[in-house]
Motif scaffolding. Structure first.
Motif, mmCIF file in Angstrom:
data_model
loop_
_atom_site.group_PDB
_atom_site.id
_atom_site.type_symbol
_atom_site.label_atom_id
_atom_site.label_comp_id
_atom_site.label_asym_id
_atom_site.label_seq_id
_atom_site.Cartn_x
_atom_site.Cartn_y
_atom_site.Cartn_z
ATOM 1 N N MET A 64 0.851 -1.175 0.000
ATOM 2 C CA MET A 64 0.000 0.000 0.000
ATOM 3 C C MET A 64 0.897 1.238 0.000
ATOM 4 O O MET A 64 1.831 1.324 0.796
ATOM 5 N N PRO A 65 0.593 2.208 -0.845
ATOM 6 C CA PRO A 65 1.417 3.423 -0.915
ATOM 7 C C PRO A 65 1.387 4.213 0.395
ATOM 8 O O PRO A 65 0.383 4.236 1.107
ATOM 9 N N ILE A 66 2.487 4.878 0.675
ATOM 10 C CA ILE A 66 2.634 5.636 1.916
ATOM 11 C C ILE A 66 1.580 6.724 2.048
ATOM 12 O O ILE A 66 1.118 7.031 3.154
ATOM 13 N N LYS A 67 1.155 7.301 0.935
ATOM 14 C CA LYS A 67 0.126 8.351 0.973
ATOM 15 C C LYS A 67 -1.188 7.797 1.531
ATOM 16 O O LYS A 67 -1.841 8.445 2.360
ATOM 17 N N LYS A 68 -1.568 6.597 1.114
ATOM 18 C CA LYS A 68 -2.801 5.983 1.618
ATOM 19 C C LYS A 68 -2.660 5.621 3.086
ATOM 20 O O LYS A 68 -3.587 5.830 3.880
ATOM 21 N N ILE A 69 -1.519 5.074 3.451
ATOM 22 C CA ILE A 69 -1.275 4.710 4.848
ATOM 23 C C ILE A 69 -1.372 5.943 5.736
ATOM 24 O O ILE A 69 -1.957 5.907 6.821
ATOM 25 N N THR A 70 -0.815 7.050 5.267
ATOM 26 C CA THR A 70 -0.840 8.293 6.031
ATOM 27 C C THR A 70 -2.268 8.789 6.214
ATOM 28 O O THR A 70 -2.656 9.201 7.312
ATOM 29 N N LYS A 71 -3.083 8.748 5.150
ATOM 30 C CA LYS A 71 -4.473 9.202 5.254
ATOM 31 C C LYS A 71 -5.276 8.301 6.192
ATOM 32 O O LYS A 71 -6.076 8.786 6.995
ATOM 33 N N ILE A 72 -5.038 7.000 6.116
ATOM 34 C CA ILE A 72 -5.728 6.061 7.003
ATOM 35 C C ILE A 72 -5.357 6.345 8.456
ATOM 36 O O ILE A 72 -6.228 6.422 9.330
ATOM 37 N N ALA A 73 -4.066 6.532 8.712
ATOM 38 C CA ALA A 73 -3.608 6.828 10.079
ATOM 39 C C ALA A 73 -4.189 8.154 10.566
ATOM 40 O O ALA A 73 -4.602 8.277 11.729
ATOM 41 N N LEU A 74 -4.229 9.143 9.687
ATOM 42 C CA LEU A 74 -4.783 10.443 10.050
ATOM 43 C C LEU A 74 -6.244 10.310 10.465
ATOM 44 O O LEU A 74 -6.672 10.851 11.488
ATOM 45 N N PHE A 75 -7.029 9.570 9.701
ATOM 46 C CA PHE A 75 -8.443 9.446 10.022
ATOM 47 C C PHE A 75 -8.683 8.554 11.235
ATOM 48 O O PHE A 75 -9.625 8.786 11.995
ATOM 49 N N ALA A 76 -7.838 7.554 11.459
ATOM 50 C CA ALA A 76 -7.935 6.777 12.703
ATOM 51 C C ALA A 76 -7.670 7.703 13.891
ATOM 52 O O ALA A 76 -8.336 7.612 14.932
ATOM 53 N N SER A 77 -6.727 8.614 13.732
ATOM 54 C CA SER A 77 -6.423 9.597 14.782
ATOM 55 C C SER A 77 -7.582 10.565 14.978
ATOM 56 O O SER A 77 -7.937 10.899 16.114
ATOM 57 N N ILE A 78 -8.166 11.020 13.883
ATOM 58 C CA ILE A 78 -9.315 11.934 13.967
ATOM 59 C C ILE A 78 -10.460 11.255 14.714
ATOM 60 O O ILE A 78 -11.094 11.857 15.593
ATOM 61 N N LEU A 79 -10.724 9.991 14.383
ATOM 62 C CA LEU A 79 -11.768 9.245 15.091
ATOM 63 C C LEU A 79 -11.474 9.158 16.579
ATOM 64 O O LEU A 79 -12.370 9.307 17.416
ATOM 65 N N SER A 80 -10.218 8.919 16.913
ATOM 66 C CA SER A 80 -9.816 8.824 18.320
ATOM 67 C C SER A 80 -10.074 10.132 19.051
ATOM 68 O O SER A 80 -10.604 10.136 20.168
ATOM 69 N N VAL A 81 -9.714 11.241 18.436
ATOM 70 C CA VAL A 81 -9.905 12.549 19.061
ATOM 71 C C VAL A 81 -11.404 12.856 19.183
ATOM 72 O O VAL A 81 -11.869 13.327 20.229
#
Length: 172
Positions: free
Chosen positions: A1-18
């Protein structure tokens, strides 16, 4: 999986957490901004990445990180009264990512609102099963107080997504 997709997924997992920390306890099921985050993930990332972001969020909570409503974490939350709602999140994000195309606003909003009820369709029976309460009580505790706030949150997520998609194509 490209790093750009991984970064967006991690960002949204973080947003959900917040967003989960913003929680108003009103009984067994609190009012949170989790659904707002789930809908943003599905609408902005698309079906697969939105669902994966929600799965990552759930896995973070399952291993004990305090990312669920009220700063809770652990498997006990997933097998507890609100677990059904959490389990529905990746599926709802996937449905949104597949169903909403930002070309027909009326159809898009219908899909968004139906996804709110999809979350209830998983969460309320799970709440009933785990607590042993009758179905009417589960509806009164796990759905009725949330319908209007959830529809407002998800419609807001849709219009925010429309504006974000006008400015940048985040689904790249």
């Amino acid at each position: 999986m490209p790093i750009k997709k991984i970064t967006k997924i991690a960002l949204f997992a973080s947003i959900l957490s917040v967003l989960s920390f913003i929680s108003i306890p009103i009984g067994t099921v609190p009012i949170t901004l989790q659904t707002f985050g789930v809908f943003l993930a599905g609408l902005l990332l698309g079906a697969k990445e939105g669902a994966v972001a929600c799965l990552v969020y759930i896995l973070l909570g399952a291993v004990g990180l305090p990312v669920f409503a009220g700063g809770r974490g652990g498997l006990e939350v997933l097998i507890g009264p609100t677990g059904g709602y959490l389990i529905s999140f990746p599926i709802a994000a996937f449905i949104l990512g597949k169903g909403v195309n930002f070309k027909n606003r009326i159809l898009d909003l219908l899909i968004v609102i139906l996804c709110v009820f999809f979350i209830y369709a998983i969460g309320v029976p799970y709440l009933k099963y785990v607590t042993g309460m009758d179905f009417d009580k589960a509806l009164k505790i796990g759905m009725i107080p949330f319908i209007i706030p959830d529809i407002i949150k998800t419609v807001a997520a849709y219009f925010i997504s429309v504006e974000v998609n006008k400015r940048i194509n985040i689904r790249l």
